[in-house]
Write an enzyme that holds these catalytic residues in place. Structure first.
Site, short mmCIF file in Angstrom:
data_model
loop_
_atom_site.label_atom_id
_atom_site.label_comp_id
_atom_site.label_asym_id
_atom_site.label_seq_id
_atom_site.Cartn_x
_atom_site.Cartn_y
_atom_site.Cartn_z
N LYS A 94 1.95 10.15 5.38
CA LYS A 94 2.54 9.25 6.16
C LYS A 94 2.97 8.13 5.57
CE LYS A 94 -1.25 7.32 7.01
NZ LYS A 94 -1.98 5.95 6.68
N LYS A 147 1.38 -1.44 0.30
CA LYS A 147 -0.25 -0.05 0.16
C LYS A 147 0.53 1.02 -0.08
CE LYS A 147 -3.18 2.42 1.44
NZ LYS A 147 -3.67 3.61 -0.49
P1 NDP Z 1 -9.76 10.81 8.30
O1 NDP Z 1 -8.79 11.66 9.05
O2 NDP Z 1 -10.71 11.40 7.53
O3 NDP Z 1 -10.65 9.62 9.42
C1 NDP Z 1 -9.46 8.82 10.78
C2 NDP Z 1 -10.51 8.69 11.33
O4 NDP Z 1 -9.75 7.64 13.05
C3 NDP Z 1 -11.85 9.46 12.11
O5 NDP Z 1 -12.85 8.45 12.45
C4 NDP Z 1 -10.93 9.77 13.44
O6 NDP Z 1 -11.85 10.33 14.45
C5 NDP Z 1 -10.00 8.58 13.77
N1 NDP Z 1 -8.77 8.80 14.47
C6 NDP Z 1 -7.99 9.61 14.34
N2 NDP Z 1 -7.69 9.43 15.46
C7 NDP Z 1 -7.85 9.17 15.89
C8 NDP Z 1 -6.31 7.94 17.32
N3 NDP Z 1 -5.60 8.57 17.82
N4 NDP Z 1 -7.66 7.02 18.51
C9 NDP Z 1 -8.68 6.99 18.22
N5 NDP Z 1 -8.83 7.21 16.69
C10 NDP Z 1 -8.56 7.98 15.60
O7 NDP Z 1 -8.99 9.38 7.59
P2 NDP Z 1 -9.69 8.32 6.43
O8 NDP Z 1 -10.87 7.76 7.08
O9 NDP Z 1 -9.77 9.62 4.74
O10 NDP Z 1 -8.67 7.55 6.39
C11 NDP Z 1 -8.82 5.97 6.98
C12 NDP Z 1 -7.16 5.77 6.99
O11 NDP Z 1 -6.81 4.89 5.43
C13 NDP Z 1 -5.72 5.98 7.34
O12 NDP Z 1 -4.99 5.41 7.03
C14 NDP Z 1 -5.77 6.48 5.32
O13 NDP Z 1 -4.23 6.89 5.34
C15 NDP Z 1 -6.37 5.20 4.15
N6 NDP Z 1 -7.05 5.99 3.34
C16 NDP Z 1 -7.88 6.50 3.22
C17 NDP Z 1 -8.00 6.46 2.17
C18 NDP Z 1 -9.56 7.82 1.30
O14 NDP Z 1 -9.81 8.20 0.23
N7 NDP Z 1 -9.17 8.93 2.26
C19 NDP Z 1 -8.20 6.02 1.03
C20 NDP Z 1 -7.42 4.78 1.00
C21 NDP Z 1 -6.76 4.55 2.59
P3 NDP Z 1 -12.43 11.11 14.84
O15 NDP Z 1 -13.68 11.58 14.22
O16 NDP Z 1 -12.77 11.63 16.43
O17 NDP Z 1 -11.63 12.44 13.99
#
Ligand code: NDP
Length: 304
Positions: A241, A172
């Protein structure tokens, strides 16, 4: 059918979790900001959980989708943590785009309790998640994958077993490093062409019928850059990242990889410059500022 919990209702986690709202999975959801999980539960009929432990109680499969692997590791311990309730024989499916070293540490901790893990980062973006057409890159035991296939198949169209725990994370990260290279390189080329008097629409029409094309030139630039729409679907911070993980992988493997290292530097700089909420495609705006021309635009932005 296993009962399922989903932890992490972010940009991509939310549409993935929606596919798991099925009576047979009895889906429980947890999110750090509880109001998002409560709203999701109200809208879909999923069960709201106030803590990871509450979400994991009596679940055979727990799916996590958080920014980095260390965030997942931090959810394991303590009275509210996953290990407080997750039963022996359960499987953690970690869809975070993570790093192999932390995933292996998580796997070792779970193994002590007889809990399995599949690190399962996804690609296909928010649209792929909405449509249930993601590619899932799976690291872990093949027999465990067969057990949870009916869960993953709801949001993943292509479930690819990549190897042992850590293999999916590595693949990835390299995929996303290529995405970053294509975005930055296409931006540099188009800014130079704009200044030389070649319009972005003309340049992209040729490039997309020629050997320089990529997902960036075929989709991201026409839909998000030339239109100046720059929708926020995947944070630049997360791509930074990912490229950092790929650069680290190259260093660990002791290969000469100057492009990976340079791309990692550039995206770290862009992330620092543009902040936590900027989308990954907004890195193009930094190239535009440095070059003094807008791609598809008419006015030159301020020099950086
Ligand atoms: P977002 O930043 O939109 O959401 C992050 C999520 O994780 C939120 O639910 C947030 O909660 C939660 N979170 C953040 N920090 C913590 C913590 N320390 N402890 C617990 N929960 C936490 O990220 P994405 O959904 O975009 O991405 C999630 C993963 O998927 C990442 O690893 C990303 O690289 C990967 N990804 C994303 C894609 C995309 O198109 N967006 C595509 C492919 C992979 P809260 O609501 O409280 O902020």
């Amino acid at each position: 059918m296993p009962r399922v919990a989903f932890l992490g209702l972010g940009a991509i986690g939310t549409p993935m979790a929606r596919h798991l709202v099925r009576p047979e999975f009895d889906l429980a959801v947890w999110n750090r900001t509880g109001s998002k999980a409560a709203a999701f539960a109200t809208a879909t009929g999923a069960r709201y959980a106030a803590t990871p432990a509450e979400a994991a109680r009596d679940r055979e499969v727990v799916v996590t989708c958080l920014p980095v692997s260390r965030d997942v590791e931090a959810l394991l311990g303590g009275p509210d943590g996953l290990l407080a309730t997750l039963p022996e024989g359960a499987v953690l499916v970690d869809c975070t785009s993570g790093d192999a070293a932390t995933s292996r540490r998580i796997a070792a901790r779970l193994a002590e309790r007889g809990i399995g893990i599949l690190e399962s980062p996804v690609s296909g973006g928010v649209i792929g998640a909405e449509q249930g057409t993601l590619t899932v890159m799976i690291g872990g035991d093949a027999a465990t994958l067969d057990r949870v296939r009916p869960v993953l198949a709801n949001f993943g169209q292509r479930l690819v077993h990549c190897g042992a725990v850590g293999a999916g994370d590595a693949l990835k990260a390299v995929n996303n490093a290529l995405l970053a290279m294509h975005i930055w390189g296409t931006a540099e080329g188009l800014v130079a062409l704009e200044k030389a008097g070649v319009k972005a629409e003309v340049a992209l029409a040729v490039i997309n019928a020629s050997s320089g094309r990529s997902n960036a030139s075929m989709n991201l630039f026409p839909e998000r850059v030339v239109t100046r729409a720059f929708p926020r679907t995947f944070r630049l911070a997360l791509l930074d990242k990912d490229v950092g993980i790929a650069a680290e992988l190259a260093r660990e493997q002791q290969i000469v990889a100057p492009l990976l290292q340079l791309t990692s530097e550039l995206f770290r700089l862009a992330h620092r410059e543009l902040g936590e909420v900027a989308d990954h495609v907004e890195a193009v705006q930094m190239v535009e500022r440095l070059g003094g021309a807008l791609i598809g635009g008419t006015t030159a932005p301020e020099q950086a």
